[in-house]
Design a protein around this motif. Structure first.
Motif, PDB file in Angstrom:
ATOM      1  N   ILE A   4      19.733   4.031 -13.099  1.00 18.93           N
ATOM      2  CA  ILE A   4      18.342   3.904 -13.513  1.00 18.93           C
ATOM      3  C   ILE A   4      17.454   3.809 -12.270  1.00 18.93           C
ATOM      4  CG2 ILE A   4      16.683   2.588 -14.886  1.00 18.93           C
ATOM      5  CD1 ILE A   4      18.983   3.769 -16.526  1.00 18.93           C
ATOM      6  N   LEU A   5      16.489   4.731 -12.175  1.00 15.18           N
ATOM      7  CA  LEU A   5      15.550   4.735 -11.063  1.00 15.18           C
ATOM      8  C   LEU A   5      14.125   4.719 -11.595  1.00 15.18           C
ATOM      9  CD1 LEU A   5      17.840   7.288 -10.470  1.00 15.18           C
ATOM     10  CD2 LEU A   5      16.996   6.782  -8.175  1.00 15.18           C
ATOM     11  N   PHE A   6      13.258   3.925 -10.969  1.00 15.67           N
ATOM     12  CA  PHE A   6      11.825   3.934 -11.256  1.00 15.67           C
ATOM     13  C   PHE A   6      11.098   4.499 -10.035  1.00 15.67           C
ATOM     14  CE2 PHE A   6      12.140  -0.079 -14.152  1.00 15.67           C
ATOM     15  CZ  PHE A   6      12.736   0.691 -15.141  1.00 15.67           C
ATOM     16  N   VAL A   7      10.172   5.405 -10.266  1.00 18.35           N
ATOM     17  CA  VAL A   7       9.362   5.953  -9.178  1.00 18.35           C
ATOM     18  C   VAL A   7       7.888   5.797  -9.525  1.00 18.35           C
ATOM     19  CG1 VAL A   7      11.115   7.598  -8.397  1.00 18.35           C
ATOM     20  CG2 VAL A   7       9.481   8.299 -10.156  1.00 18.35           C
ATOM     21  N   ALA A   8       7.048   5.677  -8.498  1.00 16.74           N
ATOM     22  CA  ALA A   8       5.627   5.482  -8.750  1.00 16.74           C
ATOM     23  C   ALA A   8       4.799   5.856  -7.529  1.00 16.74           C
ATOM     24  CB  ALA A   8       5.345   4.031  -9.126  1.00 16.74           C
ATOM     25  N   ASN A   9       3.603   6.371  -7.780  1.00 15.17           N
ATOM     26  CA  ASN A   9       2.583   6.527  -6.751  1.00 15.17           C
ATOM     27  C   ASN A   9       1.688   5.296  -6.786  1.00 15.17           C
ATOM     28  OD1 ASN A   9       3.411   9.133  -5.990  1.00 15.17           O
ATOM     29  ND2 ASN A   9       2.092  10.106  -7.512  1.00 15.17           N
ATOM     30  N   LYS A  10       1.619   4.557  -5.677  1.00 12.20           N
ATOM     31  CA  LYS A  10       0.806   3.333  -5.610  1.00 12.20           C
ATOM     32  C   LYS A  10      -0.005   3.328  -4.318  1.00 12.20           C
ATOM     33  CE  LYS A  10       2.325   1.002  -9.309  1.00 12.20           C
ATOM     34  NZ  LYS A  10       1.435   0.550 -10.388  1.00 12.20           N
ATOM     35  N   LYS A  11      -0.917   4.277  -4.195  1.00 13.31           N
ATOM     36  CA  LYS A  11      -1.688   4.394  -2.957  1.00 13.31           C
ATOM     37  C   LYS A  11      -2.527   3.145  -2.688  1.00 13.31           C
ATOM     38  CE  LYS A  11      -4.280   7.841  -0.336  1.00 13.31           C
ATOM     39  NZ  LYS A  11      -5.106   6.880   0.385  1.00 13.31           N
ATOM     40  N   SER A  12      -2.867   2.416  -3.731  1.00 12.25           N
ATOM     41  CA  SER A  12      -3.688   1.218  -3.561  1.00 12.25           C
ATOM     42  C   SER A  12      -2.965   0.119  -2.788  1.00 12.25           C
ATOM     43  CB  SER A  12      -4.119   0.674  -4.924  1.00 12.25           C
ATOM     44  OG  SER A  12      -2.985   0.353  -5.706  1.00 12.25           O
ATOM     45  N   LEU A  13      -1.634   0.240  -2.627  1.00 17.33           N
ATOM     46  CA  LEU A  13      -0.876  -0.761  -1.886  1.00 17.33           C
ATOM     47  C   LEU A  13      -0.889  -0.523  -0.378  1.00 17.33           C
ATOM     48  CD1 LEU A  13       2.342  -1.139  -4.089  1.00 17.33           C
ATOM     49  CD2 LEU A  13       0.252  -2.503  -4.159  1.00 17.33           C
ATOM     50  N   GLU A  14      -1.404   0.616   0.042  1.00 19.84           N
ATOM     51  CA  GLU A  14      -1.267   1.011   1.447  1.00 19.84           C
ATOM     52  C   GLU A  14      -1.858  -0.020   2.404  1.00 19.84           C
ATOM     53  OE1 GLU A  14      -2.018   4.935   4.272  1.00 19.84           O
ATOM     54  OE2 GLU A  14      -3.075   4.761   2.354  1.00 19.84           O
ATOM     55  N   SER A  15      -3.028  -0.547   2.084  1.00 22.60           N
ATOM     56  CA  SER A  15      -3.689  -1.459   3.019  1.00 22.60           C
ATOM     57  C   SER A  15      -4.177  -2.738   2.354  1.00 22.60           C
ATOM     58  CB  SER A  15      -4.881  -0.752   3.678  1.00 22.60           C
ATOM     59  OG  SER A  15      -5.803  -0.300   2.695  1.00 22.60           O
ATOM     60  N   ASN A  16      -3.769  -2.985   1.119  1.00 23.31           N
ATOM     61  CA  ASN A  16      -4.241  -4.143   0.375  1.00 23.31           C
ATOM     62  C   ASN A  16      -3.125  -5.178   0.270  1.00 23.31           C
ATOM     63  OD1 ASN A  16      -5.091  -5.996  -1.611  1.00 23.31           O
ATOM     64  ND2 ASN A  16      -6.307  -4.452  -2.669  1.00 23.31           N
ATOM     65  N   MET A  17      -3.157  -6.181   1.132  1.00 18.77           N
ATOM     66  CA  MET A  17      -2.092  -7.189   1.162  1.00 18.77           C
ATOM     67  C   MET A  17      -2.022  -7.980  -0.137  1.00 18.77           C
ATOM     68  SD  MET A  17       0.426  -8.461   2.747  1.00 18.77           S
ATOM     69  CE  MET A  17       0.207  -7.742   4.379  1.00 18.77           C
ATOM     70  N   GLU A  18      -3.173  -8.314  -0.704  1.00 19.50           N
ATOM     71  CA  GLU A  18      -3.179  -9.072  -1.954  1.00 19.50           C
ATOM     72  C   GLU A  18      -2.497  -8.279  -3.065  1.00 19.50           C
ATOM     73  OE1 GLU A  18      -6.286 -11.191  -5.106  1.00 19.50           O
ATOM     74  OE2 GLU A  18      -7.060 -10.114  -3.365  1.00 19.50           O
ATOM     75  N   ALA A  19      -2.783  -6.982  -3.140  1.00 21.47           N
ATOM     76  CA  ALA A  19      -2.160  -6.138  -4.161  1.00 21.47           C
ATOM     77  C   ALA A  19      -0.655  -6.058  -3.960  1.00 21.47           C
ATOM     78  CB  ALA A  19      -2.785  -4.746  -4.133  1.00 21.47           C
ATOM     79  N   LYS A  20      -0.202  -6.067  -2.713  1.00 17.03           N
ATOM     80  CA  LYS A  20       1.231  -6.027  -2.437  1.00 17.03           C
ATOM     81  C   LYS A  20       1.921  -7.291  -2.942  1.00 17.03           C
ATOM     82  CE  LYS A  20       0.962  -3.028   1.614  1.00 17.03           C
ATOM     83  NZ  LYS A  20       1.075  -2.946   3.090  1.00 17.03           N
ATOM     84  N   VAL A  21       1.300  -8.434  -2.740  1.00 16.48           N
ATOM     85  CA  VAL A  21       1.863  -9.699  -3.204  1.00 16.48           C
ATOM     86  C   VAL A  21       1.929  -9.719  -4.732  1.00 16.48           C
ATOM     87  CG1 VAL A  21       1.517 -12.198  -3.301  1.00 16.48           C
ATOM     88  CG2 VAL A  21       1.135 -10.965  -1.162  1.00 16.48           C
TER      89      VAL A  21
END
Length: 202
Positions: free
Chosen positions: A107-124
């Motif tokens: 089972i693999l999940f893939v996603a485009n999450k460009k908003s995570l590139e420079s947003n530390m809060e979003a990464k957390v």
């Protein structure tokens, strides 16, 4: 364009709550990276990969690649929102995924999450939400996330090149389950089979 064979460990699934989830900066070769760790795949840090199994040893007869947003989860979610509950697209999805896993599928999940590139809060927040998803399933799928608009961003084939090269994924064994035209284009570009999520989960 070549895919860099170096990675950065971001976290161990044994310590998923650690504050060092996004700050550890140990560079290692992909082949020797500890299982169960987030890894930046290339030095520009534009893709992340998570696995708790040794994917380099044996090929799995059947592999299912699900687009995370829209095929598995409700696609109106923002990466800045902490979940109270996992927002499964339909109630049957987690049980279906568990059955596939129990039957030996990969089972693999893939996603485009460009908003995570420079947003530390979003990464957390993404860390928190991913742990909730894993806890809800009862197992940890492989997860591959593109966080920039480069060769790894679907429908470009960078994710598939990485999975073929370093994760022992074969085109013949893989079915892509998606929810939009970009997912279908990704499958076509990679030369793998495609199925719409609403058909797969009925």
């Amino acid at each position: 364009q070549m895919i860099n064979s170096h990675a950065t460990i971001l976290f161990s699934t044994n310590a998923v709550q650690s504050s060092s989830f996004w700050s550890t900066n140990t560079t290692v070769n992909v082949e020797s990276t500890t299982n169960g760790a987030w890894k930046y795949v290339n030095r520009s840090k534009t893709i992340m990969y998570l696995s708790t199994i040794d994917v380099t040893i044996n090929k799995t007869p059947v592999s299912y690649m699900f687009e995370l947003d829209g095929a598995i989860l409700k696609n109106d979610l923002k990466t800045s929102i902490l979940w109270e509950n996992v927002p499964w697209l339909t109630e049957i999805i987690p049980a279906k995924l568990r059955t596939l896993k129990q039957n030996g599928a990969r089972i693999l999940f893939v996603a485009n999450k460009k908003s995570l590139e420079s947003n530390m809060e979003a990464k957390v927040i993404f860390q928190h939400n991913l742990k909730m998803l894993v806890d809800s399933l009862g197992f940890c799928p492989e997860v591959l996330v593109s966080i920039a608009g480069d060769i790894y961003h679907m429908p470009s084939i960078g994710m598939m090149i990485y999975l073929r090269t370093y994760c022992n994924l074969s085109d013949e064994s893989c079915l892509m389950i998606g929810a939009n035209m970009a997912n279908k284009k990704f499958a076509i570009n990679c030369g793998i089979k495609y199925c719409k999520a609403d058909s797969f989960f009925t």
